[in-house]
Design an enzyme around this catalytic site. Sequence first.
Site, PDB file in Angstrom:
ATOM      1  CD  GLU A  20     -23.321   7.477  -4.546  1.00  0.00           C
ATOM      2  OE1 GLU A  20     -22.164   7.672  -4.974  1.00  0.00           O
ATOM      3  OE2 GLU A  20     -23.748   6.339  -4.273  1.00  0.00           O
ATOM      4  CG  LEU A  74      -6.817   7.433   0.126  1.00  0.00           C
ATOM      5  CD1 LEU A  74      -7.055   8.935   0.010  1.00  0.00           C
ATOM      6  CD2 LEU A  74      -6.345   6.859  -1.195  1.00  0.00           C
ATOM      7  CG  HIS A 116     -19.638   6.361   2.908  1.00  0.00           C
ATOM      8  ND1 HIS A 116     -18.938   5.221   2.599  1.00  0.00           N
ATOM      9  CD2 HIS A 116     -20.508   6.017   3.881  1.00  0.00           C
ATOM     10  CE1 HIS A 116     -19.375   4.224   3.358  1.00  0.00           C
ATOM     11  NE2 HIS A 116     -20.330   4.678   4.140  1.00  0.00           N
ATOM     12  NE  ARG A 165      -3.524  -0.025   2.617  1.00  0.00           N
ATOM     13  CZ  ARG A 165      -4.579  -0.449   1.915  1.00  0.00           C
ATOM     14  NH1 ARG A 165      -5.069   0.308   0.956  1.00  0.00           N
ATOM     15  NH2 ARG A 165      -5.138  -1.609   2.171  1.00  0.00           N
ATOM     16  CG  MET A 181     -14.107   0.540  -4.737  1.00  0.00           C
ATOM     17  SD  MET A 181     -15.114   1.455  -3.542  1.00  0.00           S
ATOM     18  CE  MET A 181     -16.751   1.135  -4.171  1.00  0.00           C
ATOM     19  CG  ASN A 232     -14.879   8.861  -0.135  1.00  0.00           C
ATOM     20  OD1 ASN A 232     -14.856   8.422  -1.289  1.00  0.00           O
ATOM     21  ND2 ASN A 232     -15.341   8.152   0.885  1.00  0.00           N
ATOM     22  CG  ASP A 273     -15.724   5.861   4.733  1.00  0.00           C
ATOM     23  OD1 ASP A 273     -15.153   6.508   3.837  1.00  0.00           O
ATOM     24  OD2 ASP A 273     -16.168   4.709   4.554  1.00  0.00           O
TER      25      ASP A 273
HETATM   26  C1  GAR Z   1     -20.711   4.774  -5.478  1.00  0.00           C
HETATM   27  O1  GAR Z   1     -21.936   4.355  -4.955  1.00  0.00           O
HETATM   28  C2  GAR Z   1     -19.838   5.357  -4.392  1.00  0.00           C
HETATM   29  O2  GAR Z   1     -20.527   6.144  -3.462  1.00  0.00           O
HETATM   30  C3  GAR Z   1     -19.312   4.114  -3.753  1.00  0.00           C
HETATM   31  O3  GAR Z   1     -19.000   3.279  -4.847  1.00  0.00           O
HETATM   32  C4  GAR Z   1     -19.880   3.566  -5.929  1.00  0.00           C
HETATM   33  C5  GAR Z   1     -19.065   3.870  -7.164  1.00  0.00           C
HETATM   34  O4  GAR Z   1     -19.901   4.021  -8.286  1.00  0.00           O
HETATM   35  N1  GAR Z   1     -18.191   4.354  -2.915  1.00  0.00           N
HETATM   36  C6  GAR Z   1     -17.948   3.679  -1.799  1.00  0.00           C
HETATM   37  O5  GAR Z   1     -18.638   2.769  -1.405  1.00  0.00           O
HETATM   38  C7  GAR Z   1     -16.713   4.127  -1.034  1.00  0.00           C
HETATM   39  N2  GAR Z   1     -16.628   3.429   0.209  1.00  0.00           N
HETATM   40  P1  GAR Z   1     -19.401   4.777  -9.570  1.00  0.00           P
HETATM   41  O6  GAR Z   1     -18.071   4.134  -9.991  1.00  0.00           O
HETATM   42  O7  GAR Z   1     -20.462   4.535 -10.599  1.00  0.00           O
HETATM   43  O8  GAR Z   1     -19.225   6.247  -9.238  1.00  0.00           O
END
Ligand code: GAR
Length: 194
Positions: free
Chosen positions: A175, A94, A110, A66, A91, A108, A146
């Site tokens: 979102e 960091l 969430h 990492r 995903m 970010n 988070d």
């Molecule tokens: C989204 O729902 C985002 O909020 C989530 O992954 C998805 C990505 O979708 N993120 C997390 O869960 C972070 N912990 P996308 O690639 O279509 O934007």
Amino acid sequence: KARLAILLSGRGSNMVALVTAAQTGILRELAEVAVVFSNHPDAPGLATAAALACPTASLSSQGRQRAEFDAEVVEILRQYQPDYVVLAGYMRILSPTFVRAFAGRILNIHPADTHLHQGLHAYEWAFENQLAETKITVHLVDEGLDTGPVLAQQTVDLRGATTLAEVERRGLLAEHQLYAKALAELITKERHPA
Ligand code: GAR
């Protein structure tokens, strides 16, 4: 304009919303996309970003340690001189090195209230617990998972959502609106401190 480095690992629907907002929407006067980066060179979102005329970069995280991987990503991103690093379905947790390199400048999204749920599978969590509503959260990234300061939240009504797909559909709609709006507010505020 503020320069955005958008980071993704997969589909990239939030990236599309941000790019669209920067090109023709509420970020038009405020931000431009400096680069879209992925830790998966074959992420669908990367091809989508290229089709939207965004500069792209990638480095495979597969099998990488990492801290060392993150140090390389920091070097790559710095070449694009980003003002904000915008995680959009990136995903990966960091490393402290990464967080410190862009301290206070990493955002970010969430798909839950970060006070109630952290980490992966937030829509599954909301669905399985039959929540009547969930809260999409945009937050600054600190060294925890988070745990950073919340910038904006939007409540999503989940009543009558009988499938996980429906929960996700409603959540993603929120979102896509919230992320660009939260970023516009942050950029405006940091330019014109109260
Ligand atoms: C989204 O729902 C985002 O909020 C989530 O992954 C998805 C990505 O979708 N993120 C997390 O869960 C972070 N912990 P996308 O690639 O279509 O934007």
